[in-house]
Design a protein around this motif. Sequence first.
Motif, short mmCIF file in Angstrom:
data_model
loop_
_atom_site.label_atom_id
_atom_site.label_comp_id
_atom_site.label_asym_id
_atom_site.label_seq_id
_atom_site.Cartn_x
_atom_site.Cartn_y
_atom_site.Cartn_z
N MET A 1 -27.99 6.79 -18.30
CA MET A 1 -28.71 5.53 -18.03
C MET A 1 -29.90 5.78 -17.11
SD MET A 1 -25.87 3.42 -15.80
CE MET A 1 -25.09 4.12 -14.33
N ILE A 2 -30.86 6.52 -17.65
CA ILE A 2 -32.04 6.84 -16.85
C ILE A 2 -32.90 5.62 -16.60
CG2 ILE A 2 -32.04 9.26 -17.61
CD1 ILE A 2 -34.46 8.61 -19.36
N HIS A 3 -32.82 4.61 -17.48
CA HIS A 3 -33.59 3.38 -17.24
C HIS A 3 -33.09 2.67 -15.99
CE1 HIS A 3 -30.08 2.47 -19.54
NE2 HIS A 3 -30.43 1.30 -20.00
N TYR A 4 -31.79 2.70 -15.76
CA TYR A 4 -31.21 2.13 -14.54
C TYR A 4 -31.60 2.98 -13.33
CZ TYR A 4 -27.59 1.01 -11.08
OH TYR A 4 -26.92 0.67 -9.93
N GLY A 5 -31.46 4.29 -13.44
CA GLY A 5 -31.83 5.17 -12.34
C GLY A 5 -33.28 4.99 -11.93
N MET A 6 -34.16 4.83 -12.92
CA MET A 6 -35.57 4.62 -12.62
C MET A 6 -35.78 3.42 -11.72
SD MET A 6 -38.12 2.23 -13.64
CE MET A 6 -37.50 1.56 -15.17
N THR A 7 -35.07 2.32 -11.99
CA THR A 7 -35.27 1.11 -11.19
C THR A 7 -34.77 1.30 -9.76
OG1 THR A 7 -33.12 0.10 -11.82
CG2 THR A 7 -35.02 -0.34 -13.24
N THR B 1 -35.44 1.48 -25.53
CA THR B 1 -36.64 0.89 -26.13
C THR B 1 -37.60 0.40 -25.05
OG1 THR B 1 -35.74 -1.36 -26.18
CG2 THR B 1 -35.22 0.09 -28.05
N ASP B 2 -38.82 0.06 -25.49
CA ASP B 2 -39.79 -0.52 -24.56
C ASP B 2 -39.24 -1.80 -23.92
OD1 ASP B 2 -41.47 1.51 -25.32
OD2 ASP B 2 -42.98 0.21 -26.26
N ASP B 3 -38.57 -2.61 -24.72
CA ASP B 3 -38.00 -3.85 -24.19
C ASP B 3 -36.92 -3.56 -23.15
OD1 ASP B 3 -39.67 -5.46 -25.68
OD2 ASP B 3 -38.21 -5.81 -27.28
N ASP B 4 -36.12 -2.52 -23.36
CA ASP B 4 -35.11 -2.13 -22.37
C ASP B 4 -35.77 -1.75 -21.05
OD1 ASP B 4 -32.94 -2.44 -24.12
OD2 ASP B 4 -33.11 -0.37 -24.85
N ASN C 1 -31.58 -8.29 -1.53
CA ASN C 1 -31.91 -8.18 -2.95
C ASN C 1 -30.84 -7.35 -3.64
OD1 ASN C 1 -34.69 -9.47 -3.17
ND2 ASN C 1 -35.04 -8.00 -1.51
N ASN C 2 -29.83 -8.04 -4.11
CA ASN C 2 -28.67 -7.39 -4.72
C ASN C 2 -28.69 -7.45 -6.24
OD1 ASN C 2 -25.68 -6.50 -4.83
ND2 ASN C 2 -25.66 -8.50 -5.84
N LEU C 3 -29.38 -8.41 -6.81
CA LEU C 3 -29.35 -8.60 -8.26
C LEU C 3 -29.68 -7.31 -8.99
CD1 LEU C 3 -29.26 -10.50 -10.76
CD2 LEU C 3 -31.73 -10.82 -10.43
N GLY C 4 -28.87 -7.00 -10.00
CA GLY C 4 -29.14 -5.81 -10.80
C GLY C 4 -28.30 -5.79 -12.07
N ILE C 5 -28.80 -5.12 -13.06
CA ILE C 5 -28.07 -4.91 -14.30
C ILE C 5 -27.97 -3.42 -14.56
CG2 ILE C 5 -28.68 -7.12 -15.35
CD1 ILE C 5 -30.92 -5.68 -16.88
N PHE C 6 -26.95 -3.02 -15.32
CA PHE C 6 -26.82 -1.61 -15.67
C PHE C 6 -26.08 -1.50 -17.00
CE2 PHE C 6 -22.92 -2.56 -13.45
CZ PHE C 6 -21.95 -1.83 -14.13
N GLY C 7 -26.22 -0.36 -17.61
CA GLY C 7 -25.54 -0.10 -18.88
C GLY C 7 -25.96 1.27 -19.38
N THR C 8 -25.16 1.81 -20.28
CA THR C 8 -25.45 3.15 -20.79
C THR C 8 -26.24 3.08 -22.09
OG1 THR C 8 -23.36 3.24 -22.03
CG2 THR C 8 -23.34 4.04 -19.76
N ARG C 9 -27.10 4.08 -22.29
CA ARG C 9 -27.83 4.23 -23.54
C ARG C 9 -28.42 5.63 -23.57
NH1 ARG C 9 -31.07 -0.47 -26.47
NH2 ARG C 9 -28.88 -1.08 -26.51
N PRO C 10 -28.32 6.33 -24.70
CA PRO C 10 -28.96 7.65 -24.80
C PRO C 10 -30.44 7.56 -24.47
CG PRO C 10 -27.48 7.29 -26.66
CD PRO C 10 -27.57 5.99 -25.94
N ALA C 11 -30.95 8.52 -23.73
CA ALA C 11 -32.31 8.45 -23.21
C ALA C 11 -33.36 8.18 -24.28
CB ALA C 11 -32.63 9.76 -22.48
#
Length: 265
Positions: A152-158, A103-106, A89-99
Amino acid sequence: MRIDLAGRTALVTGSTQGIGLAIATALARSGARVAVNGRTPDRVEAAVARLRAAAPDAPEPVAAAADVATAEGADRLLGLLPETDILVNNLGIFGTRPALEITDDDWRRYFEVNVLAAVRLTRAYLPGMMRRGTGRVQYIASDSAVVVPAEMIHYGMTKTALLAVSRGFAKEAAGSGVTVNCVLAGPTHTGGVEDFVYQLVDRDLPWEEAQRAFMREHRPQSLLQRLIEPEEIAHMVVYLASGFASATTGGALRVDGGYVDSILP
């Protein structure tokens, strides 16, 4: 150490480029029949052609075009490849955004692509592996699972979630002969990461200078003091897919260049 995966089928999600393609290539060179996955047929066919050229003696690759971040895409993939011996399971996305601007959609999108897609495929393929008494499931996580980047805490969370997912499914597979592990990749040199680096350092810098500046300013705890090459991640994946790693399960194995400042994850 010579790893022979002849007779095994491997599925690598998100394998048309970068780390995923490096993993697919390394598995093919070890003799596995590899299913290359991406969202569009054109990109998948291009990656299959590259795989054939890089591993000409390997079994014919499977072109598995499907958006596995959706239930419909996962069903399509299962139609193309009903069973597999090795699931990466390699699929993944990442990107920067201020915490505070995530958004909820992010949050939902990152969870659905980086976590739920992997859970869905594990749920589909793991029972067959357990019935056959053999199999390998792997999740490509990140140092960001442990050292969550402020940008990119949304990425770290995943990626943190994947540690729990991996450990949990390893318990489900206990005693079956199937192993389930996470690979924690450190800062790795891919096209996407080059773009990411240039988001954080001067875009006018030549790449080698930009890379050094990025590691110095944003990843100073790296003991390698360079970006990791995708093939170095692939080597760990191939090892875990082999019989040499038969007693390694429920683990989080680091290929992070010493980035995480801890003996354990």
